[in-house]
Design a protein around this motif. Structure first.
Motif, PDB file in Angstrom:
ATOM      1  N   PHE A 133       5.839  -0.984  23.366  1.00 10.03           N
ATOM      2  CA  PHE A 133       5.012  -0.991  22.022  1.00 10.03           C
ATOM      3  C   PHE A 133       3.031  -0.976  22.599  1.00 10.03           C
ATOM      4  N   ARG A 134       2.295  -0.032  21.944  1.00  4.09           N
ATOM      5  CA  ARG A 134       0.788  -0.078  22.142  1.00  4.09           C
ATOM      6  C   ARG A 134       0.245   0.261  20.986  1.00  4.09           C
ATOM      7  N   VAL A 135      -0.809  -0.967  20.438  1.00  2.00           N
ATOM      8  CA  VAL A 135      -1.398  -0.644  19.175  1.00  2.00           C
ATOM      9  C   VAL A 135      -2.520  -0.866  19.611  1.00  2.00           C
ATOM     10  N   ASN A 136      -3.677  -0.061  18.975  1.00  3.83           N
ATOM     11  CA  ASN A 136      -5.075  -0.122  19.075  1.00  3.83           C
ATOM     12  C   ASN A 136      -5.657  -1.088  18.420  1.00  3.83           C
ATOM     13  N   GLU A 137      -4.996  -0.841  16.921  1.00  5.45           N
ATOM     14  CA  GLU A 137      -5.836  -1.838  16.323  1.00  5.45           C
ATOM     15  C   GLU A 137      -5.809  -3.467  16.788  1.00  5.45           C
ATOM     16  N   PRO A 138      -6.402  -3.866  16.185  1.00  3.47           N
ATOM     17  CA  PRO A 138      -6.890  -5.517  16.089  1.00  3.47           C
ATOM     18  C   PRO A 138      -5.594  -6.146  15.517  1.00  3.47           C
ATOM     19  N   ALA A 187      -4.716  -8.123  13.810  1.00  7.34           N
ATOM     20  CA  ALA A 187      -4.709  -9.047  12.325  1.00  7.34           C
ATOM     21  C   ALA A 187      -4.328  -7.954  11.904  1.00  7.34           C
ATOM     22  N   GLU A 188      -5.056  -6.992  11.872  1.00  4.03           N
ATOM     23  CA  GLU A 188      -5.459  -4.902  10.647  1.00  4.03           C
ATOM     24  C   GLU A 188      -3.806  -5.056  10.800  1.00  4.03           C
ATOM     25  N   TRP A 189      -2.760  -5.597  11.149  1.00  6.32           N
ATOM     26  CA  TRP A 189      -1.132  -4.610  11.138  1.00  6.32           C
ATOM     27  C   TRP A 189      -0.924  -4.836   9.765  1.00  6.32           C
ATOM     28  N   ASP A 190       0.412  -4.175   9.662  1.00  9.32           N
ATOM     29  CA  ASP A 190       1.029  -4.109   8.271  1.00  9.32           C
ATOM     30  C   ASP A 190       1.985  -4.832   8.416  1.00  9.32           C
ATOM     31  N   SER A 191       3.282  -5.334   7.288  1.00  6.60           N
ATOM     32  CA  SER A 191       4.110  -5.812   7.736  1.00  6.60           C
ATOM     33  C   SER A 191       4.978  -5.296   8.250  1.00  6.60           C
ATOM     34  N   ASN A 192       5.818  -3.449   8.497  1.00  7.10           N
ATOM     35  CA  ASN A 192       6.032  -2.704   9.492  1.00  7.10           C
ATOM     36  C   ASN A 192       5.534  -2.885  10.611  1.00  7.10           C
ATOM     37  N   MET A 193       4.437  -2.600  11.230  1.00  9.39           N
ATOM     38  CA  MET A 193       4.068  -2.794  12.998  1.00  9.39           C
ATOM     39  C   MET A 193       4.290  -3.815  13.426  1.00  9.39           C
ATOM     40  N   ILE A 194       4.211  -5.099  12.353  1.00  9.92           N
ATOM     41  CA  ILE A 194       4.389  -6.547  12.800  1.00  9.92           C
ATOM     42  C   ILE A 194       5.802  -6.656  12.943  1.00  9.92           C
ATOM     43  N   CYS A 195       7.422  -5.789  12.038  1.00  5.92           N
ATOM     44  CA  CYS A 195       7.994  -5.976  11.830  1.00  5.92           C
ATOM     45  C   CYS A 195       8.465  -4.871  13.667  1.00  5.92           C
ATOM     46  N   ASP A 196       8.032  -3.666  13.488  1.00  2.99           N
ATOM     47  CA  ASP A 196       8.130  -2.807  15.102  1.00  2.99           C
ATOM     48  C   ASP A 196       8.046  -3.588  15.760  1.00  2.99           C
ATOM     49  N   TRP A 197       6.965  -4.449  15.786  1.00  2.47           N
ATOM     50  CA  TRP A 197       6.507  -5.261  17.352  1.00  2.47           C
ATOM     51  C   TRP A 197       7.224  -6.331  17.733  1.00  2.47           C
ATOM     52  N   LEU A 198       8.526  -7.002  16.372  1.00  2.00           N
ATOM     53  CA  LEU A 198       9.269  -8.212  16.327  1.00  2.00           C
ATOM     54  C   LEU A 198      10.345  -7.131  17.615  1.00  2.00           C
ATOM     55  N   VAL A 199      10.992  -6.449  16.961  1.00  2.00           N
ATOM     56  CA  VAL A 199      12.176  -5.767  17.707  1.00  2.00           C
ATOM     57  C   VAL A 199      11.464  -5.200  18.904  1.00  2.00           C
ATOM     58  N   SER A 200      10.401  -4.768  19.560  1.00  2.00           N
ATOM     59  CA  SER A 200      10.109  -4.947  20.705  1.00  2.00           C
ATOM     60  C   SER A 200       9.389  -5.719  21.370  1.00  2.00           C
ATOM     61  N   GLY A 234      12.130  -9.129  21.354  1.00  2.00           N
ATOM     62  CA  GLY A 234      13.807  -8.689  21.182  1.00  2.00           C
ATOM     63  C   GLY A 234      14.375  -9.958  20.014  1.00  2.00           C
ATOM     64  N   LEU A 235      13.011 -10.284  19.015  1.00  2.00           N
ATOM     65  CA  LEU A 235      13.128 -11.237  18.426  1.00  2.00           C
ATOM     66  C   LEU A 235      12.770  -9.933  16.339  1.00  2.00           C
ATOM     67  N   SER A 236      14.287  -8.746  16.766  1.00  5.17           N
ATOM     68  CA  SER A 236      14.848  -8.369  15.662  1.00  5.17           C
ATOM     69  C   SER A 236      15.734  -9.066  14.605  1.00  5.17           C
ATOM     70  N   MET A 237      16.170 -10.401  14.808  1.00  3.05           N
ATOM     71  CA  MET A 237      16.385 -11.081  13.651  1.00  3.05           C
ATOM     72  C   MET A 237      15.944 -11.413  12.662  1.00  3.05           C
ATOM     73  N   TYR A 238      14.525 -11.770  12.217  1.00  2.00           N
ATOM     74  CA  TYR A 238      13.407 -12.045  12.114  1.00  2.00           C
ATOM     75  C   TYR A 238      13.023 -11.274  10.644  1.00  2.00           C
ATOM     76  N   ILE A 239      13.811  -9.566  10.808  1.00  2.00           N
ATOM     77  CA  ILE A 239      12.546  -8.867  10.197  1.00  2.00           C
ATOM     78  C   ILE A 239      12.914  -9.379   8.326  1.00  2.00           C
ATOM     79  N   PRO A 240      13.949  -9.284   8.112  1.00  2.00           N
ATOM     80  CA  PRO A 240      14.467  -9.466   6.974  1.00  2.00           C
ATOM     81  C   PRO A 240      13.125 -10.292   6.414  1.00  2.00           C
TER      82      PRO A 240
END
Length: 72
Positions: A8-13, A15-28, A30-36
């Motif tokens: 998982f790589r993102v060039n944006e800071p 702080a500027e990530w939206d909730s979808n990007m954060i959810c993708d990161w949680l998956v990456s 190993g914390l996908s159980m917190y996505i809902p």
């Protein structure tokens, strides 16, 4: 700032990530159980950066201290 966890790589800071990007990161990390709960509460990375330990536990339902540590 680049965030790299696994493939998982993102060039944006974070702080500027939206909730979808954060959810993708949680998956990456190993914390996908917190996505809902993340989709319900987190609006952007800035909110997550400013969240307290209590908010992680209450709003995201992250009771496991090791999981909270991964996010802090």
């Amino acid at each position: 700032m680049k965030v790299k966890r696994g493939s998982f790589r993102v060039n944006e800071p974070f702080a500027e990530w939206d909730s979808n990007m954060i959810c993708d990161w949680l998956v990456s990390i190993g914390l996908s159980m917190y996505i809902p709960d993340c989709k319900k509460w987190v609006k952007n990375g800035d909110q997550l950066l400013k969240a307290t330990t209590t908010e992680f536990e209450k709003e995201l339902n992250i009771k496991n201290p090791l999981h909270r540590k991964k996010l802090l």
